[in-house]
Design an enzyme around this catalytic site. Structure first.
Site, mmCIF file in Angstrom:
data_model
loop_
_atom_site.group_PDB
_atom_site.id
_atom_site.type_symbol
_atom_site.label_atom_id
_atom_site.label_comp_id
_atom_site.label_asym_id
_atom_site.label_seq_id
_atom_site.Cartn_x
_atom_site.Cartn_y
_atom_site.Cartn_z
ATOM 1 C CG ASP A 35 8.036 -4.411 4.463
ATOM 2 O OD1 ASP A 35 8.716 -3.469 5.439
ATOM 3 O OD2 ASP A 35 7.495 -5.228 4.792
ATOM 4 N NE ARG A 38 11.076 -9.459 3.303
ATOM 5 C CZ ARG A 38 12.134 -9.209 2.605
ATOM 6 N NH1 ARG A 38 13.070 -8.265 2.437
ATOM 7 N NH2 ARG A 38 12.804 -10.547 2.070
ATOM 8 C CD GLU A 127 10.486 -12.621 4.559
ATOM 9 O OE1 GLU A 127 9.649 -13.583 4.921
ATOM 10 O OE2 GLU A 127 10.258 -11.813 3.567
ATOM 11 C CD GLU A 136 3.739 -17.029 0.225
ATOM 12 O OE1 GLU A 136 5.005 -17.006 0.592
ATOM 13 O OE2 GLU A 136 3.643 -16.333 -0.785
ATOM 14 C CG HIS A 287 5.931 -7.402 2.325
ATOM 15 N ND1 HIS A 287 6.847 -7.528 3.241
ATOM 16 C CD2 HIS A 287 5.442 -8.433 1.909
ATOM 17 C CE1 HIS A 287 7.030 -8.865 3.323
ATOM 18 N NE2 HIS A 287 6.322 -9.383 2.465
#
Length: 352
Positions: A35, A38, A127, A136, A287
């Site tokens: 990605d 990112r 991250e 998460e 992503h």
């Protein structure tokens, strides 16, 4: 506030095991590093903060393959403690050695809540973002590290996160619903009775992670929440909520909402312009894509129709690492509607 039907609740140890096990395969790490938005934004943001990192001690929370730790060494870090709970840490040790950084980077296997660092740190990098930002629940670990290991006046990268919502029209869903009305012309059998069943299946209560195209967005994104990583608390993450209001661009049918996020890195320098990593549909795809929340039925809007309401995000009762999103919304002159969404379980073990 309505909630999804209850399944057997997972104990925290099992929740954590399922979460960390999902990071033991190469695919997820390939996806993240590939990605470019990112990875390159993190790289450029870390290098742009070299004045804050040079000669300093850094903590990388959830280090994965160690790529952010190595960016920090490139920015001049004196020492990086790379904390990683899953077995990918073994690969990180190899990669760090391959890049001749083993004298600067120490890979520590374990969760940040259980490991013991030999010293306080001056910078935290992580991250931590998941789908819809909070899926998460890794931000809690960053806040724990901040409160326990970060020196007063230390730096957190990124330092701010924002959440946005937009009404959208997903033409793929409408085409799939219309399909059942076309079967008779093709095969002589009327299957239009399947349309209601298809609508219940497709426009359900799942948070769907899909890329949303610019053409399908029906208004400017409306910000409904902001998190300052220097001050936000774990208690405040138990429910992140805020109101929103936006106006439609033109005539269309709203059949879903799209939730996206940004994170911001301070960038000290002559212009002091911060660097932003955005998952907005108007920006290059990441992503994370976008979180799509389907309404039970589409609602027609015209130019400047007001779409307003409140969004509430909170951990699932069944698994604290899973996010739920509750939306109260009003579209034009229609009465207020409410719907609660959740991300489907990532493992059938959750049902056993």
């Amino acid at each position: 506030m309505s909630h999804v039907a209850k399944k057997r609740k997972l104990d925290k140890t099992r929740q954590d095991r399922l979460y960390f096990d999902s990071y033991t395969d190469v695919t997820i790490h390939e996806e993240m590093i590939a990605d470019h938005v990112r990875t390159n934004t993190y790289r450029m943001a870390i290098l742009s903060n070299s004045e804050s990192i040079r000669g300093k001690v850094v903590l990388d929370v959830g280090a994965g393959t160690g790529v952010l730790s190595m960016f920090c060494v490139q920015a001049g870090a004196k020492k990086v403690y790379a904390v990683e709970a899953c077995s990918i840490a073994e690969q990180a040790v190899k990669i760090v050695k391959q890049n001749n950084m083993e004298d600067k980077i120490e890979i520590i296997r374990g969760t940040v809540e259980t490991v013991d660092l030999p010293e306080m740190v001056e910078v935290i990098v992580s991250e931590w973002m998941g789908y819809a930002l909070l899926h998460e629940s890794m931000l809690n670990s960053v806040l724990y590290a901040r409160d326990k290991w970060l020196q007063p006046g230390g730096v957190i990268l990124p330092s701010k996160a924002e959440l946005f919502i937009s009404p959208i029209c997903d033409p793929v869903v409408e085409d799939r619903l219309h399909f059942w009305h076309t079967v008779k012309d093709q095969y002589g059998v009327d299957m239009s009775g399947m349309a209601d069943f298809a609508r219940r299946c497709l426009m359900n209560s799942d948070i769907t992670v899909n890329p949303v195209t610019l053409e399908d967005v029906l208004s400017h994104p409306a910000r409904f929440a902001e998190l300052d990583l220097y001050t936000v608390t774990a208690e405040e993450l138990r429910e992140v909520k805020g109101r929103f209001s936006c106006e439609s661009f033109g005539s269309a049918a709203v059949n879903a909402f799209c939730v996206h996020f940004t994170v911001t890195f301070p960038c000290p320098g002559p212009d002091n312009k911060p660097m932003v990593l955005s998952t907005c549909p108007f920006k290059p795809e990441t992503h994370w894509k976008q979180a799509v929340l389907y309404l039970d039925a589409p609602v027609a809007v015209e130019q400047d129709t007001v779409v307003s309401g409140e969004v509430s995000m909170y951990p699932s009762e069944d698994s604290a690492r899973h996010i739920c999103i509750h939306v109260d919304y009003t579209i034009g002159m229609h009465k207020k509607q409410s719907k609660t969404f959740s991300i489907p379980d990532w493992s059938s073990e959750a049902q056993s």
